[in-house]
Design a protein around this motif. Structure first.
Motif, PDB file in Angstrom:
ATOM      1  N   GLY A  72       0.820  -1.208   0.000  1.00 31.92           N
ATOM      2  CA  GLY A  72       0.000   0.000   0.000  1.00 31.92           C
ATOM      3  C   GLY A  72       0.854   1.258   0.000  1.00 31.92           C
ATOM      4  O   GLY A  72       1.743   1.420   0.829  1.00 31.92           O
ATOM      5  N   ILE A  73       0.600   2.139  -0.975  1.00 30.27           N
ATOM      6  CA  ILE A  73       1.379   3.372  -1.091  1.00 30.27           C
ATOM      7  C   ILE A  73       0.422   4.568  -1.083  1.00 30.27           C
ATOM      8  O   ILE A  73      -0.501   4.637  -1.904  1.00 30.27           O
ATOM      9  N   THR A  74       0.623   5.471  -0.151  1.00 31.11           N
ATOM     10  CA  THR A  74      -0.154   6.712  -0.133  1.00 31.11           C
ATOM     11  C   THR A  74       0.810   7.883  -0.137  1.00 31.11           C
ATOM     12  O   THR A  74       1.584   8.045   0.809  1.00 31.11           O
ATOM     13  N   PRO A  75       0.818   8.661  -1.235  1.00 25.32           N
ATOM     14  CA  PRO A  75       1.743   9.804  -1.268  1.00 25.32           C
ATOM     15  C   PRO A  75       1.377  10.836  -0.199  1.00 25.32           C
ATOM     16  O   PRO A  75       0.196  11.105   0.031  1.00 25.32           O
ATOM     17  N   LEU A  76       2.395  11.373   0.457  1.00 21.88           N
ATOM     18  CA  LEU A  76       2.179  12.405   1.481  1.00 21.88           C
ATOM     19  C   LEU A  76       2.028  13.758   0.788  1.00 21.88           C
ATOM     20  O   LEU A  76       2.879  14.157   0.003  1.00 21.88           O
ATOM     21  N   LYS A  77       0.928  14.459   1.101  1.00 21.61           N
ATOM     22  CA  LYS A  77       0.679  15.741   0.440  1.00 21.61           C
ATOM     23  C   LYS A  77       1.417  16.889   1.113  1.00 21.61           C
ATOM     24  O   LYS A  77       1.731  17.887   0.497  1.00 21.61           O
ATOM     25  N   SER A  78       1.603  16.745   2.430  1.00 22.65           N
ATOM     26  CA  SER A  78       2.188  17.857   3.180  1.00 22.65           C
ATOM     27  C   SER A  78       2.707  17.362   4.524  1.00 22.65           C
ATOM     28  O   SER A  78       2.435  16.230   4.922  1.00 22.65           O
ATOM     29  N   VAL A  79       3.423  18.233   5.215  1.00 22.29           N
ATOM     30  CA  VAL A  79       3.916  17.897   6.553  1.00 22.29           C
ATOM     31  C   VAL A  79       2.721  17.654   7.472  1.00 22.29           C
ATOM     32  O   VAL A  79       2.718  16.731   8.285  1.00 22.29           O
ATOM     33  N   GLY A  80       1.675  18.472   7.290  1.00 23.68           N
ATOM     34  CA  GLY A  80       0.476  18.348   8.116  1.00 23.68           C
ATOM     35  C   GLY A  80      -0.152  16.971   8.000  1.00 23.68           C
ATOM     36  O   GLY A  80      -0.495  16.344   9.001  1.00 23.68           O
TER      37      GLY A  80
END
Lengths: 115, 308, 224
Positions: free
Chosen positions: B219-227
């Protein structure tokens, strides 16, 4: 020492504040007392170890009951003082009396009159 | 072939498979689904359609699966045990098969406490592992739970999810094995950030021969932001996002954090391609479907293989 | 035992708003043990209600009686005399919800109100703290789970846990809630039975549970 304290304070002696029950406090309010306070020993100084701590929890329980029925929880209170502090005893009696005077007469009595 | 879905065929041909994910709308607007799905077309073998995800009411997964089929996109029907008893589950499964849905992902379902109807009564008549067994029995024996023979045997490619990062960690591979014993064909993992811990998990699964018995998709979920990274770290159970990734996101201009997140996702996929026992990746770009192409292409996985 | 807690007093005050005289009944069974409906709690509630009504200037008369048990007809019979010789507007029960139903069945012409919310079958964790342990599914299988019940104690009643929401021994629904499957794992591990946890547990038969309809138990040897 001949210290003065307000004559409206009626003292009920118990061997330890651990003996004070929720029902004792409620019955006093039910019978028309404007306020009830428990004068226990200083925390950590209970001869029976935790009597005054139990009393404190029961006072808090009664406060919640009064809140639930729309009555000022400040009409019941827990105070701690040493048996050797006569001046402190008189001071608390005055302090609590003043608090109750500010709150006014118990609605239990005024309600009864209104009926 | 179990069901002959495109996903199954891609695995069978030995290709590194890619799946995507789509969350149905909280309303009846089908237009929105078309828009989101269009971004995934040609990028992935099949698309998971969530089922009242996080216990929030959304358009029925089965209906959205059918909409995807009409668009020429293969769906993975997600099904949770929270909202249906065994009667409804089997009825829905038969209906799904009739609609042409072949891939089904078996889940317990998030507790309704976190959803938009916390006052609801939950069901949990059966659990996710038993749900796998239901599908297997229907497909392989042509029978319902009560041994009643199905008129018309459904074909399913059976999927399930695993969270390698939940506790107790030592039991996680055993639980994967239980899903295999129940009859699972493919697995999609919870989103992975802690690569080291994941490799430990995969090594155990590989050593026990489990990756021979089912296809495991990372499972891969790209991180959009530090938040978002901080949120995942704090509020998703067992999801430890390593500080290293957070530092990388912090290291770039705020507007570029998304790009950096995509870069990390691509690197992760490349690492997964080299990991023993990993048969594909499940790309969950939550409300970020428009960037899926960039990720899949960046990882060198385009064009997707043709299978027939 | 059956664990119950008193309803908020505001709710009880609304129930009795139109009444001038009620009988408040306690129970010396489970609800005495869990400190919610015994003789003492009856006294406290009666006093609180009386204070509230005095305050409004419309006093309420409350008689108090605490029965041995409210879930046995022979004890509920003891209410006959007080109900017959007093003109009560209603009977309030501080038993679990079995009590008010027994009173209503025995005394058909009087209004009956529950003063407790029956919460669960459980036990005390420490003085003043109780927790749920059983959901009365009607076919106990806890020996398969290290003598811990996953039906009552897992938020999702999973038969094959722990799920992916188990973290640090706690359940995803609350950091206050233990993950029972984590406890099962630890206990099975201590007992050397971890291999058992590797077996898939199949569908539960819920016919013995509430799902099979209201339940009844008959002992022919005791029946008259």
């Amino acid at each position: 020492m001949r210290l003065n304290y307000p004559s409206n304070v009626k003292i009920i002696n118990v061997p330890c504040t651990g003996r004070v029950d929720i029902l004792h406090l409620l019955k006093a309010v039910e019978d028309g007392a404007d306020g009830v306070y428990v004068a226990g020993c200083l925390e950590g100084d209970c001869h029976y170890l935790t009597g005054n701590l139990k009393a404190k929890k029961r006072v808090n329980y009664v406060k919640k009951v009064l809140e639930g029925i729309g009555m000022e929880p400040e009409r019941v209170e827990m105070y701690n003082m040493s048996a050797a502090e006569g001046a402190r005893f008189a001071e608390i009696a005055r302090e609590f009396t003043q608090r109750i005077q500010e709150l006014g007469p118990s609605p239990v009595r005024s309600g009864a009159k209104a009926a | 072939m179990k069901a002959g879905s495109k996903l199954e065929k891609v695995f069978a041909a030995g290709h590194f498979a890619v799946t995507g994910e789509l969350g149905p709308p909280r309303g009846a607007d089908a237009h929105h689904i078309h828009e989101k799905a269009e971004y995934l077309k040609g990028m992935v073998e099949s698309v998971n359609v969530t089922d009242n995800q996080t216990a929030v009411v959304r358009m029925a997964s089965m209906a959205v699966c059918r909409l995807l089929l009409d668009m020429g996109i293969e769906p993975n029907l997600q099904m949770v045990c929270r909202d249906r008893n065994r009667l409804a589950i089997q009825a829905d499964l038969l209906g799904a098969s009739a609609l042409g849905i072949k891939n089904v992902l078996c889940l317990s379902g998030d507790h309704q406490k976190f959803g938009d109807h916390p006052q609801a009564k939950n069901v949990f008549d059966i659990d996710s592992i038993q749900l796998i067994a239901v599908l297997k029995k229907m497909r392989d024996e042509g029978k319902l739970i009560n041994d009643h023979e199905c008129e018309g045997i459904p074909q399913y490619f059976i999927g399930a999810a695993v969270n390698p990062f939940a506790d107790p960690f030592e039991f996680r591979v055993t639980r994967l094995k239980k899903k295999i014993d129940a009859g699972v064909d493919f697995i999609q993992t919870q989103c992975i950030y802690n690569m080291e811990k994941f490799h430990t998990y995969m090594q155990q699964a590989y050593d026990q021969g489990l990756t021979e018995k089912c296809y495991v998709m990372a499972g891969i979920t790209p991180l959009k932001s530090v938040g978002m990274a901080r949120y995942m770290q704090k509020f998703v159970p067992g999801l430890d996002v390593p500080e290293e990734y957070i530092e990388r996101l912090k290291g770039v201009d705020k507007k570029k954090q998304g790009d950096e997140g995509i870069k990390i996702a691509i690197e992760q996929i490349q690492e997964m391609k080299e990991t023993k026992g990993i048969a594909g990746v499940h790309v969950m770009a939550i409300e970020w479907e428009e960037r899926v192409e960039e990720i899949v292409s960046g990882a060198g996985l385009l064009p997707r293989p043709e299978v027939s | 035992m059956v664990v119950a807690e008193q309803k908020p007093i505001e709710e009880i005050l609304v129930m009795v708003a139109d009444f001038n005289k009620v009988l408040l009944t306690g129970c010396k069974g489970c609800v005495t043990v869990c400190c919610s409906g015994g003789q003492k709690e009856v006294g406290i509630l009666a006093s609180a209600l009386k204070i509230a009504r005095k305050k409004e200037g419309r006093e309420i008369e409350i008689d108090e009686i605490t029965l041995e048990r409210q879930c046995d007809p022979e004890y509920v019979d003891q209410l006959e005399e007080p109900i017959a010789s007093n003109k009560y507007d209603a009977v309030l029960s501080m038993a679990c919800s079995v009590g008010p139903q027994y009173i209503a069945k025995r005394y058909e012409d009087i209004l009956v109100y529950p003063c407790l919310n029956t919460t669960f079958i459980g036990g005390a964790l420490e003085h003043g703290v109780w927790a749920e342990f059983c959901q009365a599914c009607g076919s106990c299988g806890i020996h398969n789970f290290g003598a811990l019940c996953p039906i009552a104690r897992c938020a999702k009643s999973l038969m094959n846990g722990p799920c992916g929401g188990s973290a640090g021994g706690k359940c995803e629904i609350s950091p206050e809630t233990d993950c029972v499957w984590h406890l099962i794992y630890e206990r099975m591990s201590r007992l050397g039975q971890l291999d058992k946890m590797g077996n898939v547990v199949m569908f539960k038969d819920w016919t013995s549970s509430r799902d099979g309809g209201p339940r009844k138990m008959v002992r022919e040897d005791l029946k008259q």
